[in-house]
Design a protein around this motif. Structure first.
Motif, short mmCIF file in Angstrom:
data_model
loop_
_atom_site.label_atom_id
_atom_site.label_comp_id
_atom_site.label_asym_id
_atom_site.label_seq_id
_atom_site.Cartn_x
_atom_site.Cartn_y
_atom_site.Cartn_z
N GLY A 1 36.24 101.42 43.05
CA GLY A 1 36.66 100.31 43.90
C GLY A 1 35.51 99.68 44.65
O GLY A 1 35.45 98.46 44.83
N MET A 2 34.56 100.50 45.11
CA MET A 2 33.44 99.96 45.88
C MET A 2 32.54 99.10 45.01
O MET A 2 31.98 98.10 45.49
CB MET A 2 32.64 101.09 46.52
N GLU A 3 32.40 99.45 43.74
CA GLU A 3 31.61 98.61 42.84
C GLU A 3 32.22 97.22 42.74
O GLU A 3 31.50 96.21 42.73
CB GLU A 3 31.53 99.25 41.45
N GLU A 4 33.53 97.17 42.64
CA GLU A 4 34.21 95.87 42.55
C GLU A 4 34.13 95.12 43.87
O GLU A 4 33.91 93.90 43.88
CB GLU A 4 35.66 96.10 42.12
N ALA A 5 34.28 95.83 44.99
CA ALA A 5 34.17 95.18 46.30
C ALA A 5 32.78 94.59 46.50
O ALA A 5 32.63 93.48 47.03
CB ALA A 5 34.50 96.18 47.40
N GLU A 6 31.75 95.31 46.07
CA GLU A 6 30.39 94.81 46.21
C GLU A 6 30.15 93.58 45.33
O GLU A 6 29.50 92.61 45.76
CB GLU A 6 29.39 95.91 45.85
N ALA B 1 32.34 93.60 33.10
CA ALA B 1 33.30 92.63 32.58
C ALA B 1 34.53 92.52 33.48
O ALA B 1 35.06 91.43 33.72
CB ALA B 1 33.72 93.02 31.16
N ILE B 2 34.98 93.65 34.00
CA ILE B 2 36.12 93.63 34.93
C ILE B 2 35.74 92.88 36.20
O ILE B 2 36.50 92.04 36.70
CB ILE B 2 36.56 95.07 35.25
N ASN B 3 34.55 93.16 36.73
CA ASN B 3 34.08 92.45 37.93
C ASN B 3 34.07 90.94 37.69
O ASN B 3 34.50 90.15 38.54
CB ASN B 3 32.68 92.92 38.31
N GLN B 4 33.55 90.54 36.53
CA GLN B 4 33.45 89.12 36.22
C GLN B 4 34.83 88.49 36.10
O GLN B 4 35.05 87.36 36.56
CB GLN B 4 32.68 88.93 34.91
N ALA B 5 35.77 89.20 35.52
CA ALA B 5 37.13 88.67 35.39
C ALA B 5 37.76 88.47 36.77
O ALA B 5 38.45 87.46 37.02
CB ALA B 5 37.98 89.61 34.55
N LEU B 6 37.57 89.42 37.67
CA LEU B 6 38.09 89.28 39.03
C LEU B 6 37.53 88.04 39.71
O LEU B 6 38.26 87.26 40.34
CB LEU B 6 37.73 90.53 39.85
N ILE B 7 36.23 87.85 39.57
CA ILE B 7 35.56 86.72 40.22
C ILE B 7 36.05 85.40 39.64
O ILE B 7 36.37 84.44 40.37
CB ILE B 7 34.04 86.86 40.07
N GLU B 8 36.13 85.32 38.33
CA GLU B 8 36.53 84.06 37.69
C GLU B 8 37.95 83.65 38.07
O GLU B 8 38.21 82.48 38.36
CB GLU B 8 36.39 84.20 36.17
#
Length: 423
Positions: A268-273, A239-246
């Motif tokens: 952090g690497m999970e989000e960067a990927e 959900a955090i990844n999706q919020a960053l992308i949106e």
């Protein structure tokens, strides 16, 4: 006796020189040249240094191939073909002759020994956020280089720490900055991290990020608590990844603010990927990890001569007997150095037992530093054999960094005031 008129009744005209690939001559290899040369190298100038001697730092620049060195005094003709010259030698007679040659050849000349004889002045210069700040005194009755430097420093520091904001007005590409906020003290975030925060439209923050920094953000900035993002069909991290992308795809400048460093147990690497998979540019801004800074703030060096030659940082969020654990506790027990455990307060009893079962002495000193680097910082000391009951008796709660090893006892117990410990 009447006052003499100023040598130059008009202020200098400010200009930026493009020196890439152009010949620049520097006379003198002392401290002045040592300060001027890095900027000329950064500008891409073709630099020739003329001087019988040079400081070790200048010699290192020569060794690195960043400039050529003529190991001799100035000679007539040295400025032929030059676009710019810096006269900074201790030989006043040679400086005068070089200045005269520059005047004949119409080459802009800076004089470190006599600014009134120069045809160019070096401003007090600094850089921040893609901007060069150059300050020249406009007082024709006398230059004040210290004031110029003070103005430069104030502007650069303001741009770096966000107290001076100059938002970009050109269209920005969408992007996310993963910013390590440091251990908790807002002054311990990096300069780049603080600047990106000041330029953000959206900040998605962890609870362990430096909260005081969020209070400094302008009213228009949307601050989102990562723990309160609606998860729905997503897991928390997804959900955090999706919020960053949106938010990034909406054209916003997004900062993902984390405690410590983004890549030290920060996912952090999970989000960067995830951002890379979505085609979103990602900037990673390292942060000061609590694994080193928090012990330091409590007076504990993670290494110390004659005591510990290594330190190991592990996550304690999974107990040693849990099948999900990736930590080799037996190997850690055999090490003689310092063990730093993050996220291990509620598992410290099991961790201590595992270390002792594999041979670590139960009298090994242990320190727990809660809320490190903040006003609420406190340190609780124990041993491996007593740490579980001490944590319960002292009501130690996360976040706390746990240090195991002889370094805990190096300086004895320091003052409790974190402001004192950090100095």
């Amino acid at each position: 006796m009447s006052e003499q008129p100023p040598a130059h009744p008009h202020p200098a005209y400010p200009v930026g020189l493009r020196l890439t690939g152009r010949r620049v001559v520097v006379l003198g290899g002392g401290q002045v040249a040592q300060r001027r040369l890095p900027w000329l190298i950064t500008a891409g100038a073709d630099i020739t240094l003329v001087s019988p001697s040079a400081t070790p730092s200048v010699e290192a620049m020569v060794t690195a191939g960043e400039l050529r060195w003529e190991r001799r005094r100035y000679e007539e003709g040295d400025l032929e073909g030059a676009w710019y010259v810096v006269v900074a030698s201790s030989d006043s007679e040679a400086n005068d002759r070089a200045s005269a040659e520059a005047e004949r050849l119409r080459v802009w000349c800076v004089r470190s020994d006599d600014a009134d004889a120069a045809t160019a002045l070096t401003p007090a210069t600094g850089r921040s956020a893609g901007v060069t700040v150059a300050v020249l005194s406009t007082d024709v009755h006398g230059r004040d280089p210290r004031r110029s430097a003070a103005v430069r420093d104030a502007v650069v520091e303001g741009l770096r720490d966000g107290t001076i904001t100059a938002r970009q007005h050109r269209t920005r590409a969408p992007g996310v900055a993963l910013v390590g906020g440091g251990p908790g003290d807002p002054d311990l975030i990096t300069v780049k991290g603080r600047r990106l925060l000041a330029e953000a439209d959206v900040v998605i923050a962890d609870r362990l990020g430096p909260r005081d920094l969020l209070d400094e953000l302008p009213p228009h900035v949307e601050v989102i608590d990562a723990a309160k993002i609606p998860y729905g069909r997503f897991m928390a991290q997804e959900a955090i990844n999706q919020a960053l992308i949106e938010h990034a795809k909406a054209g916003k400048a997004v900062v993902r603010l984390k405690g410590g460093d983004p890549f030290v147990f920060g996912r952090g690497m999970e989000e960067a990927e995830a951002l890379a998979a979505a085609g979103i540019p990602c900037t990673v801004v390292p942060g000061i990890s609590s694994s080193i800074s928090v012990p330091g703030a409590a007076g504990i060096p993670v290494t110390h001569r004659g005591v510990a030659h290594e330190f190991t940082v592990v996550s304690g969020h999974v107990a040693p007997d849990d099948e999900r654990s990736l930590v080799d506790w037996a190997a850690l027990a055999r090490l003689r150095g310092t063990l730093v455990i993050l996220m291990g307060v509620d598992k410290i009893g099991a961790i201590a037992r595992a270390l002792m079962d594999h041979g670590r002495d139960g009298t090994t000193p242990v320190a727990l530093v809660q809320e490190g680097t903040t006003a609420a910082q406190r340190r609780v000391d124990a041993t491996l054999a007593t740490v579980a009951e001490t944590v319960a008796a002292e009501d130690v709660r996360p976040p706390a960094v746990i240090v195991v090893g002889e370094v805990v006892a190096v300086a004895g117990r320091p003052a409790a005031d974190p402001a004192v410990n950090l100095q």
